[in-house]
Write a protein that holds these residues in place. Structure first.
Motif, PDB file in Angstrom:
ATOM      1  N   LYS A 146     -48.817   0.995  -1.657  1.00  0.00           N
ATOM      2  CA  LYS A 146     -49.471  -0.028  -0.829  1.00  0.00           C
ATOM      3  C   LYS A 146     -50.869   0.426  -0.419  1.00  0.00           C
ATOM      4  CE  LYS A 146     -47.607  -3.344   0.507  1.00  0.00           C
ATOM      5  NZ  LYS A 146     -47.489  -4.705  -0.083  1.00  0.00           N
ATOM      6  N   LYS A 147     -51.044   1.719  -0.220  1.00  0.00           N
ATOM      7  CA  LYS A 147     -52.361   2.247   0.142  1.00  0.00           C
ATOM      8  C   LYS A 147     -53.371   2.059  -0.989  1.00  0.00           C
ATOM      9  CE  LYS A 147     -50.947   5.715   3.562  1.00  0.00           C
ATOM     10  NZ  LYS A 147     -50.855   7.170   3.882  1.00  0.00           N
ATOM     11  N   LEU A 148     -52.863   1.940  -2.205  1.00  0.00           N
ATOM     12  CA  LEU A 148     -53.745   1.734  -3.348  1.00  0.00           C
ATOM     13  C   LEU A 148     -54.108   0.265  -3.524  1.00  0.00           C
ATOM     14  CD1 LEU A 148     -52.043   4.105  -5.958  1.00  0.00           C
ATOM     15  CD2 LEU A 148     -54.151   4.525  -4.667  1.00  0.00           C
ATOM     16  N   GLY A 149     -53.504  -0.592  -2.722  1.00  0.00           N
ATOM     17  CA  GLY A 149     -53.816  -2.013  -2.776  1.00  0.00           C
ATOM     18  C   GLY A 149     -53.083  -2.787  -3.851  1.00  0.00           C
ATOM     19  N   VAL A 150     -52.002  -2.217  -4.412  1.00  0.00           N
ATOM     20  CA  VAL A 150     -51.250  -2.926  -5.447  1.00  0.00           C
ATOM     21  C   VAL A 150     -50.029  -3.604  -4.837  1.00  0.00           C
ATOM     22  CG1 VAL A 150     -51.985  -1.295  -7.210  1.00  0.00           C
ATOM     23  CG2 VAL A 150     -49.811  -0.921  -6.034  1.00  0.00           C
ATOM     24  N   LYS A 151     -49.527  -4.610  -5.523  1.00  0.00           N
ATOM     25  CA  LYS A 151     -48.276  -5.251  -5.139  1.00  0.00           C
ATOM     26  C   LYS A 151     -47.116  -4.409  -5.671  1.00  0.00           C
ATOM     27  CE  LYS A 151     -50.068  -9.067  -3.346  1.00  0.00           C
ATOM     28  NZ  LYS A 151     -49.902  -9.459  -1.930  1.00  0.00           N
ATOM     29  N   VAL A 152     -46.061  -4.328  -4.890  1.00  0.00           N
ATOM     30  CA  VAL A 152     -44.917  -3.510  -5.283  1.00  0.00           C
ATOM     31  C   VAL A 152     -43.740  -4.424  -5.626  1.00  0.00           C
ATOM     32  CG1 VAL A 152     -43.282  -1.724  -4.574  1.00  0.00           C
ATOM     33  CG2 VAL A 152     -45.676  -1.619  -3.812  1.00  0.00           C
ATOM     34  N   LEU A 153     -43.227  -4.249  -6.838  1.00  0.00           N
ATOM     35  CA  LEU A 153     -42.072  -5.010  -7.303  1.00  0.00           C
ATOM     36  C   LEU A 153     -40.901  -4.048  -7.428  1.00  0.00           C
ATOM     37  CD1 LEU A 153     -42.070  -7.556 -10.271  1.00  0.00           C
ATOM     38  CD2 LEU A 153     -40.110  -6.116  -9.736  1.00  0.00           C
ATOM     39  N   ALA A 154     -39.864  -4.286  -6.649  1.00  0.00           N
ATOM     40  CA  ALA A 154     -38.662  -3.455  -6.717  1.00  0.00           C
ATOM     41  C   ALA A 154     -37.737  -4.029  -7.784  1.00  0.00           C
ATOM     42  CB  ALA A 154     -37.961  -3.425  -5.362  1.00  0.00           C
ATOM     43  N   GLU A 155     -37.476  -3.246  -8.825  1.00  0.00           N
ATOM     44  CA  GLU A 155     -36.610  -3.753  -9.898  1.00  0.00           C
ATOM     45  C   GLU A 155     -35.259  -3.049  -9.890  1.00  0.00           C
ATOM     46  OE1 GLU A 155     -37.991  -3.128 -13.858  1.00  0.00           O
ATOM     47  OE2 GLU A 155     -38.879  -1.186 -13.398  1.00  0.00           O
ATOM     48  N   LYS A 156     -34.270  -3.739 -10.480  1.00  0.00           N
ATOM     49  CA  LYS A 156     -32.882  -3.285 -10.532  1.00  0.00           C
ATOM     50  C   LYS A 156     -32.300  -3.215  -9.125  1.00  0.00           C
ATOM     51  CE  LYS A 156     -33.703  -0.845 -14.853  1.00  0.00           C
ATOM     52  NZ  LYS A 156     -33.706   0.442 -15.582  1.00  0.00           N
ATOM     53  N   VAL A 157     -32.635  -4.216  -8.315  1.00  0.00           N
ATOM     54  CA  VAL A 157     -32.064  -4.341  -6.970  1.00  0.00           C
ATOM     55  C   VAL A 157     -30.715  -5.027  -7.131  1.00  0.00           C
ATOM     56  CG1 VAL A 157     -32.392  -5.282  -4.666  1.00  0.00           C
ATOM     57  CG2 VAL A 157     -34.374  -4.531  -5.995  1.00  0.00           C
ATOM     58  N   GLU A 158     -29.647  -4.369  -6.687  1.00  0.00           N
ATOM     59  CA  GLU A 158     -28.307  -4.854  -6.986  1.00  0.00           C
ATOM     60  C   GLU A 158     -27.585  -5.486  -5.802  1.00  0.00           C
ATOM     61  OE1 GLU A 158     -27.158  -5.010  -9.982  1.00  0.00           O
ATOM     62  OE2 GLU A 158     -28.942  -4.053 -10.797  1.00  0.00           O
ATOM     63  N   THR A 159     -28.000  -5.201  -4.586  1.00  0.00           N
ATOM     64  CA  THR A 159     -27.277  -5.733  -3.428  1.00  0.00           C
ATOM     65  C   THR A 159     -28.247  -6.361  -2.439  1.00  0.00           C
ATOM     66  OG1 THR A 159     -27.411  -3.717  -2.081  1.00  0.00           O
ATOM     67  CG2 THR A 159     -25.586  -3.872  -3.664  1.00  0.00           C
ATOM     68  N   ASN A 160     -27.704  -7.241  -1.611  1.00  0.00           N
ATOM     69  CA  ASN A 160     -28.521  -7.856  -0.578  1.00  0.00           C
ATOM     70  C   ASN A 160     -29.010  -6.812   0.418  1.00  0.00           C
ATOM     71  OD1 ASN A 160     -29.423 -10.492   0.766  1.00  0.00           O
ATOM     72  ND2 ASN A 160     -28.362  -9.443   2.421  1.00  0.00           N
ATOM     73  N   GLU A 161     -28.199  -5.789   0.666  1.00  0.00           N
ATOM     74  CA  GLU A 161     -28.594  -4.728   1.596  1.00  0.00           C
ATOM     75  C   GLU A 161     -29.834  -3.995   1.073  1.00  0.00           C
ATOM     76  OE1 GLU A 161     -25.502  -5.323   0.570  1.00  0.00           O
ATOM     77  OE2 GLU A 161     -24.748  -6.121   2.478  1.00  0.00           O
ATOM     78  N   GLU A 162     -29.848  -3.712  -0.234  1.00  0.00           N
ATOM     79  CA  GLU A 162     -31.029  -3.080  -0.822  1.00  0.00           C
ATOM     80  C   GLU A 162     -32.245  -3.996  -0.681  1.00  0.00           C
ATOM     81  OE1 GLU A 162     -29.025  -0.306  -4.346  1.00  0.00           O
ATOM     82  OE2 GLU A 162     -29.991  -2.201  -4.849  1.00  0.00           O
ATOM     83  N   PHE A 163     -32.038  -5.273  -0.968  1.00  0.00           N
ATOM     84  CA  PHE A 163     -33.137  -6.230  -0.840  1.00  0.00           C
ATOM     85  C   PHE A 163     -33.721  -6.229   0.563  1.00  0.00           C
ATOM     86  CE2 PHE A 163     -34.026 -10.585   0.725  1.00  0.00           C
ATOM     87  CZ  PHE A 163     -35.270 -10.754   0.147  1.00  0.00           C
TER      88      PHE A 163
END
Length: 402
Positions: A155-172
């Motif tokens: 985030k400090k670099l100014g990029v968007k972060v996409l979390a992939e292979k998210v398996e549970t609502n808790e992780e989300f």
């Protein structure tokens, strides 16, 4: 020419709205990425098919994420698309050398959006990070205790972060709180609460209405009465029936007339979909996936000359009710007035309908499998799934306009 199909996987924003789709090449012989096909050829197939079919037919107006191996980075003129509706993913095993950096810079200058795929931080990516707008964090490869460090660094670099292979609502929820912008995985199809909770009264009422409407013993008069009790559903159903999408040659003026004129099955499905659409706390892709699954199972049954294709559709439709209703599927099934055969298919994937459901689930992962009870050739299976996907997209577009 060998048969193949393109699998698409949804990418969500922080509000669980579909932001984009990732397009993946799959062999229709095995349903997996062919072992003898390298990354260059796989990307070429995706690009070629997307250009032939039309990118908009695959992803609508949303961006398409497309894997980009080394060859396409150092020879960017091979790309057939304008930059406005694609995100190019630099694969994780691409060697980041001067030629690749030059290619990334050139693509950026031409207006393309670049992403790094399957990212786990390594200093070799430092130069590449200057040219990307999105970084896809491979969540299973990062310990939860390190999520905050990795996300903060990016985030400090100014990029968007996409979390992939998210398996549970808790992780989300955790990754969302840490600042991730986009999400990819199968968490959206799992209920938030699976034990110790009863269905909320309003959802129970919706479910009971769905059950009655999908019960073949509910006659036309009763069906019309059920629909008429909900003003919002009645209005939206009538709007659709009388819209250009309804393809009727005269105006329908009553719910009963709509049921008679269009046919029981069509109105039953549309009302069921409209009821599902009222569950507005659910991500739109969950409804899309439900429609694809149900339609695919119906098409599969028709291809196999089954005389109860509507029952296959119902199994597909009801198989995601646990996620829609935030309750265990067994509990939800107990509220439905459906035959035991359908209960067994839903709860245990038994019988030909259960095996068809298992096949539909495998296809959602971009895989074909040995589940098919009808031994239909894999290319036809792939074609049926593509047809179901297109139908679901067009159906939801029609509902939005109605």
């Amino acid at each position: 020419m060998s048969e193949f199909f393109i699998a698409r996987q949804p990418i969500f924003d922080r509000n669980l709205k579909v932001f984009a789709y990732e397009l993946l090449f799959r062999s229709s012989d095995t349903g997996a990425a062919p072992k003898d096909l390298d990354d260059d050829a796989a990307t070429a197939q995706v690009l070629s098919t997307s250009e032939e079919v039309g990118l908009s037919r695959l992803v609508g107006k949303r961006p398409a994420f497309i894997n980009l191996p080394r060859k396409f980075l150092v020879e960017p003129d091979l790309l057939p698309f304008a930059p406005d509706n694609v995100v190019l993913e630099v694969l994780e095993h691409v060697e980041i050398d001067d030629a690749v950096i030059e290619g990334m810079a050139g693509l950026g200058d031409r207006g393309y959006t670049l992403a790094l795929d399957d990212f786990v931080y390594d200093s070799r990516f430092d130069n590449a990070l200057r040219h990307v707008a999105i970084v896809k964090l491979e969540i299973p490869q990062i310990a939860p205790k390190d999520w905050n460090t990795e996300i903060t660094r990016l985030k400090k670099l100014g990029v968007k972060v996409l979390a992939e292979k998210v398996e549970t609502n808790e992780e989300f929820e955790s990754l969302k709180a840490l600042g991730c912008d986009y999400f990819q995985g199968y968490f959206f199809a799992k209920p938030k609460v699976v034990r110790g909770k009863r269905l909320a009264p309003n959802k129970l009422a919706v479910l009971q209405l769905m059950s009655k409407i999908n019960n073949p013993e509910t006659d036309i008069e009763s069906l019309s009465d059920l629909v008429s009790r909900d003003v919002a559903i009645s209005v939206r159903a009538m709007n659709y029936v009388n819209s250009p999408a309804g393809a009727l040659n005269r105006r329908i003026e009553s719910i009963r007339e709509a049921v008679v004129y269009i046919g029981r099955e069509t109105i039953r499905r549309w009302v069921t979909l409209l009821i599902m659409a009222k569950l507005d706390d659910k991500p739109g892709e969950l409804v899309t996936m439900t429609l694809v699954r149900a339609k695919f199972m119906e098409l599969l049954a028709q291809e196999a000359n089954q005389d109860d294709a509507n029952a296959f559709f119902t199994v597909g439709l009801f198989s995601v009710l646990d996620a829609l209703m935030d309750a265990p599927l067994e509990e939800v099934i107990n509220t439905l007035a459906i035959p035991q055969e359908l209960r067994d298919a839903l709860s245990q994937e038994l019988g030909i309908k259960g095996q068809s459901l298992a096949l539909a689930k495998a296809l959602e992962l971009g895989e074909l499998s040995s589940f098919d009870p009808f031994e239909i050739p894999a290319p036809i299976i792939a074609s049926l799934h593509q047809t179901a996907t297109q139908w679901a997209d067009e159906t939801l577009a029609g509902m939005a306009k109605a």
